[in-house]
Structure formats: C-alpha cells, structure tokens
Design an enzyme around this catalytic site. Structure first.
Site, mmCIF file in Angstrom:
data_model
loop_
_atom_site.group_PDB
_atom_site.id
_atom_site.type_symbol
_atom_site.label_atom_id
_atom_site.label_comp_id
_atom_site.label_asym_id
_atom_site.label_seq_id
_atom_site.Cartn_x
_atom_site.Cartn_y
_atom_site.Cartn_z
ATOM 1 N N ASN A 1 -34.520 -24.085 -2.084
ATOM 2 C CA ASN A 1 -33.968 -23.194 -0.777
ATOM 3 C C ASN A 1 -35.176 -22.308 -0.375
ATOM 4 O O ASN A 1 -35.377 -21.394 -1.100
ATOM 5 C CB ASN A 1 -32.483 -22.647 -0.928
ATOM 6 C CG ASN A 1 -32.179 -21.924 0.266
ATOM 7 O OD1 ASN A 1 -32.886 -21.302 0.993
ATOM 8 N ND2 ASN A 1 -30.882 -22.092 0.664
ATOM 9 N N HIS B 1 -26.239 -21.506 -5.919
ATOM 10 C CA HIS B 1 -25.802 -20.331 -5.514
ATOM 11 C C HIS B 1 -26.030 -19.074 -6.864
ATOM 12 O O HIS B 1 -25.235 -19.490 -7.749
ATOM 13 C CB HIS B 1 -24.705 -20.051 -4.744
ATOM 14 C CG HIS B 1 -24.658 -18.839 -3.693
ATOM 15 N ND1 HIS B 1 -24.838 -17.479 -4.234
ATOM 16 C CD2 HIS B 1 -24.961 -18.977 -2.359
ATOM 17 C CE1 HIS B 1 -24.889 -16.809 -3.183
ATOM 18 N NE2 HIS B 1 -25.077 -17.600 -2.010
ATOM 19 N N GLY B 2 -27.085 -18.599 -6.723
ATOM 20 C CA GLY B 2 -27.227 -17.267 -7.748
ATOM 21 C C GLY B 2 -27.915 -17.768 -9.105
ATOM 22 O O GLY B 2 -28.060 -17.095 -9.962
ATOM 23 N N THR C 1 -23.879 -16.595 1.513
ATOM 24 C CA THR C 1 -22.749 -17.154 1.638
ATOM 25 C C THR C 1 -21.929 -16.805 0.299
ATOM 26 O O THR C 1 -22.185 -17.298 -0.891
ATOM 27 C CB THR C 1 -22.931 -18.758 1.675
ATOM 28 O OG1 THR C 1 -24.206 -18.808 2.398
ATOM 29 C CG2 THR C 1 -21.970 -19.488 1.929
ATOM 30 N N ARG D 1 -30.957 -15.225 11.060
ATOM 31 C CA ARG D 1 -31.397 -13.927 10.363
ATOM 32 C C ARG D 1 -32.641 -14.564 9.671
ATOM 33 O O ARG D 1 -33.422 -13.455 9.082
ATOM 34 C CB ARG D 1 -30.418 -13.576 9.441
ATOM 35 C CG ARG D 1 -30.113 -14.245 8.360
ATOM 36 C CD ARG D 1 -29.212 -13.141 7.185
ATOM 37 N NE ARG D 1 -27.816 -13.085 7.696
ATOM 38 C CZ ARG D 1 -26.895 -12.614 6.993
ATOM 39 N NH1 ARG D 1 -27.096 -12.568 5.775
ATOM 40 N NH2 ARG D 1 -25.699 -12.403 7.513
ATOM 41 N N ARG E 1 -28.601 -20.334 10.065
ATOM 42 C CA ARG E 1 -27.310 -19.429 10.285
ATOM 43 C C ARG E 1 -27.460 -18.945 11.988
ATOM 44 O O ARG E 1 -27.982 -18.986 12.642
ATOM 45 C CB ARG E 1 -27.520 -17.891 9.686
ATOM 46 C CG ARG E 1 -27.585 -18.225 8.247
ATOM 47 C CD ARG E 1 -27.363 -16.794 7.507
ATOM 48 N NE ARG E 1 -26.296 -16.252 7.681
ATOM 49 C CZ ARG E 1 -25.202 -16.127 6.457
ATOM 50 N NH1 ARG E 1 -25.607 -16.529 5.674
ATOM 51 N NH2 ARG E 1 -24.095 -15.392 6.614
ATOM 52 N N HIS F 1 -35.702 -17.692 1.909
ATOM 53 C CA HIS F 1 -35.938 -16.569 1.722
ATOM 54 C C HIS F 1 -37.379 -16.158 2.084
ATOM 55 O O HIS F 1 -37.895 -15.112 2.028
ATOM 56 C CB HIS F 1 -35.627 -16.290 0.049
ATOM 57 C CG HIS F 1 -34.396 -16.399 -0.247
ATOM 58 N ND1 HIS F 1 -33.308 -15.542 0.030
ATOM 59 C CD2 HIS F 1 -33.755 -17.222 -0.908
ATOM 60 C CE1 HIS F 1 -32.169 -16.093 -0.350
ATOM 61 N NE2 HIS F 1 -32.420 -17.080 -0.911
ATOM 62 N N GLU G 1 -27.950 -26.555 5.578
ATOM 63 C CA GLU G 1 -26.727 -25.875 5.245
ATOM 64 C C GLU G 1 -26.385 -25.287 6.618
ATOM 65 O O GLU G 1 -27.377 -24.581 7.262
ATOM 66 C CB GLU G 1 -26.897 -24.717 4.318
ATOM 67 C CG GLU G 1 -27.211 -25.135 2.910
ATOM 68 C CD GLU G 1 -27.267 -23.818 2.338
ATOM 69 O OE1 GLU G 1 -27.397 -22.684 2.643
ATOM 70 O OE2 GLU G 1 -28.125 -23.949 1.108
ATOM 71 N N HIS H 1 -31.023 -23.005 5.652
ATOM 72 C CA HIS H 1 -29.633 -22.603 6.129
ATOM 73 C C HIS H 1 -30.083 -22.223 7.715
ATOM 74 O O HIS H 1 -30.595 -21.170 7.856
ATOM 75 C CB HIS H 1 -28.850 -21.492 5.492
ATOM 76 C CG HIS H 1 -27.554 -21.305 5.794
ATOM 77 N ND1 HIS H 1 -26.857 -20.443 5.131
ATOM 78 C CD2 HIS H 1 -26.801 -21.715 6.954
ATOM 79 C CE1 HIS H 1 -25.574 -20.419 5.903
ATOM 80 N NE2 HIS H 1 -25.629 -20.864 6.924
ATOM 81 N N GLU I 1 -20.696 -29.405 -3.047
ATOM 82 C CA GLU I 1 -21.797 -28.626 -3.736
ATOM 83 C C GLU I 1 -21.082 -27.562 -4.451
ATOM 84 O O GLU I 1 -20.162 -26.967 -3.584
ATOM 85 C CB GLU I 1 -22.934 -27.952 -2.834
ATOM 86 C CG GLU I 1 -23.722 -27.019 -3.525
ATOM 87 C CD GLU I 1 -24.868 -26.815 -2.777
ATOM 88 O OE1 GLU I 1 -25.434 -27.228 -1.734
ATOM 89 O OE2 GLU I 1 -25.680 -25.630 -3.065
HETATM 90 N N1 PXP Z 1 -26.459 -23.668 -1.806
HETATM 91 C C1 PXP Z 1 -25.776 -23.221 -0.799
HETATM 92 C C2 PXP Z 1 -24.823 -23.852 -0.138
HETATM 93 C C3 PXP Z 1 -26.345 -21.826 -0.252
HETATM 94 O O1 PXP Z 1 -25.501 -21.300 0.533
HETATM 95 C C4 PXP Z 1 -27.108 -20.979 -0.872
HETATM 96 C C5 PXP Z 1 -27.726 -19.838 -0.307
HETATM 97 O O2 PXP Z 1 -28.351 -19.961 0.843
HETATM 98 C C6 PXP Z 1 -27.757 -21.923 -1.990
HETATM 99 C C7 PXP Z 1 -27.533 -23.007 -2.421
HETATM 100 C C8 PXP Z 1 -29.163 -21.040 -2.931
HETATM 101 O O3 PXP Z 1 -28.688 -19.895 -3.440
HETATM 102 P P1 PXP Z 1 -29.720 -19.067 -4.070
HETATM 103 O O4 PXP Z 1 -30.779 -18.533 -2.968
HETATM 104 O O5 PXP Z 1 -28.610 -17.820 -4.582
HETATM 105 O O6 PXP Z 1 -30.514 -19.650 -5.238
#
Ligand code: PXP
Length: 240
Positions: free
Chosen positions: A7, A192-193, A101, A49, A45, A10, A70, A43, A151
């Site tokens: 992803n 995520h995380g 998210t 952002r 958004r 960032h 996303e 993503h 997911e």
């Molecule tokens: N999967 C989804 C659906 C997400 O919304 C995100 C965050 O944008 C991620 C994966 C990746 O999360 P992280 O940046 O915390 O690794």
C-alpha cells in the site's frame, strides 16, 4: 506462499503534506514491484488526502502486477474506478474524520447499498473485495452478497503486543473467519496495522490468508533502509 500487496498511500501522504511533486507514488510502485511486491494497493479517498485521481490513472498504465483500489461505496468513486478499471476494487468504510480505515464494513446492515456497487463493478469485469472485521457473520454476508474476496481487518490484532492474550484472541478470530471464508470459496486477504514484528504469527497460524496488504510499516521502515529493502524484508515474512 502468500502474496504481498504494498500500500503506497503513505508515500502520497508525505507529498501532500507539503504540496510538492515528490515523493512520487508511481516511482514507489515501480520500486516495490521490482523488490517483489505482487500487487500495488492504493486508496482514493473522497477527501483526496493522499492518492490523487492523476496517480490512479498513471498507476493503471504503469503497474505491471495487479492494481488494487480501495474505495468507499460511493457513486463518484465507483464511476472513476470503472473508467480506470483496476484489477480489484476493495470496498471499505470511510469516515472523513478518521486517521485511517478504523473498522470493517457491516455487510449485513448495508446489504442493498453494497450490492449495488458490487454488481456495478463486477459488471465491468472488476474483481470485488470487501474489507470486513474477522467475524463469521460478516464472512457469510460477504459470500451471500456476491463478493469475490474478503480482506480481514487486522487492525485490532495489531493493537496488542506479542503474546498478549487479547492479541491471541484476535488471532483466533482471524483464524476462524479465514477458515470459514475459504470453505465458502472466497479468496482470503488481510491487512491493516501489520508490521515486521506482528505479521509472522498470522502468516504461520492462518494459512488460509493468501494475500496481505501492508503499507504504513513498510513506508516507515523505508525511511531507514530504503523502499526496496523494506519491501524485500516484508516479502520474506509474508512469503514464508
Ligand atoms: N488494507 C486496507 C483495506 C486498508 O484500508 C489499509 C490502510 O489503507 C491497509 C490494508 C494497509 O494498512 P497499513 O497501512 O496499516 O499497513
């Protein structure tokens, strides 16, 4: 061997913080792919952002692996998605004030709205994934509504330290949900995380998860070791 979706939101967050042209997420996608990423995840958004419409359009032309978009279940974004045609659209809940998210979709509660978008995307030959909490009822509703992929949201799992009972309880939820999803014939992703410390346990304990989408920890590590090295290290963990 599970696949790694990187992803790159960032990267765009850093660019948007100063309104500069750098760092370029398109360059980041190329470096990530060269380092072994199996997919690029972004993503778009509603508040734009980080990733911008132009990023999406250029990435569609340059990404050589798979492009996973996303997006919120909203008409404007769905129309953009259809015009660009990513390989996968992952529907996520979106709140303007959230930092990221925060939770998964409530598929049963928003069934009719989600079905409209799932049908619309699938009619345009786009694979549809639903970002849900690791919960059997959500997995079953995702199958019923016609999703191709679920997911599983690993945000709660990632909140807790290694070995904490609450982390192990979340791991169990992930395990049961992934097992159920696979039984129902769904493709199972997670994300995520996740980071360089907590990802390995999920990878080893939940073999039903065949794809991980990871962003923040990879970009954070890239600050110290470079993006190529950061992706290679995560690919080793996920691909074990
Ligand atoms: N999967 C989804 C659906 C997400 O919304 C995100 C965050 O944008 C991620 C994966 C990746 O999360 P992280 O940046 O915390 O690794």
């Amino acid at each position: 061997m599970a696949k790694l979706g990187v992803n790159i939101d960032h990267i765009a967050t850093i660019r948007q913080a100063r309104g500069t042209r750098y760092p370029d997420p398109v360059t980041a996608a190329t470096i990530a792919e060269n380092a072994g990423a199996d997919q690029i995840t972004i993503h778009l958004r509603e508040d734009r952002r980080h990733i911008q419409d132009a990023d999406l359009r250029i990435l569609r032309k340059t990404v050589r692996t798979l492009l996973n978009l996303e997006m919120a279940a909203e008409e404007e974004i769905a129309d953009i998605a259809i015009s660009v045609s990513p390989n996968i659209c992952t529907l996520v809940p979106e709140r303007r004030l959230e930092l990221t998210t925060e939770g998964g979709l409530d598929v049963a509660k928003t069934f009719d709205k989600l079905r409209h978008y799932i049908d619309k995307l699938k009619d345009n030959s786009i694979t549809v994934s639903l970002f849900i909490d690791p919960d059997i009822a959500q997995v079953e509703a995702s199958k019923e509504i016609g999703a191709d992929t679920v997911e599983l949201h690993t945000g709660k799992y990632s909140e807790f330290a290694s070995g904490d009972d609450r982390q192990l309880a979340e791991l169990e939820r992930l395990r049961k949900s992934a097992k159920k999803a696979k039984e129902l014939g769904l493709y199972v992703a997670a994300g995520h995380g996740l980071n360089y410390i907590n990802a390995a346990l999920v990878v080893s304990q939940v073999p039903e998860i065949v794809e991980y989408n990871i962003g923040h920890s990879i970009v954070a590590r890239a600050v110290f070791v470079g993006l190529e090295q950061a992706v290679m290290e995560m690919k080793q963990i996920v691909g074990r």
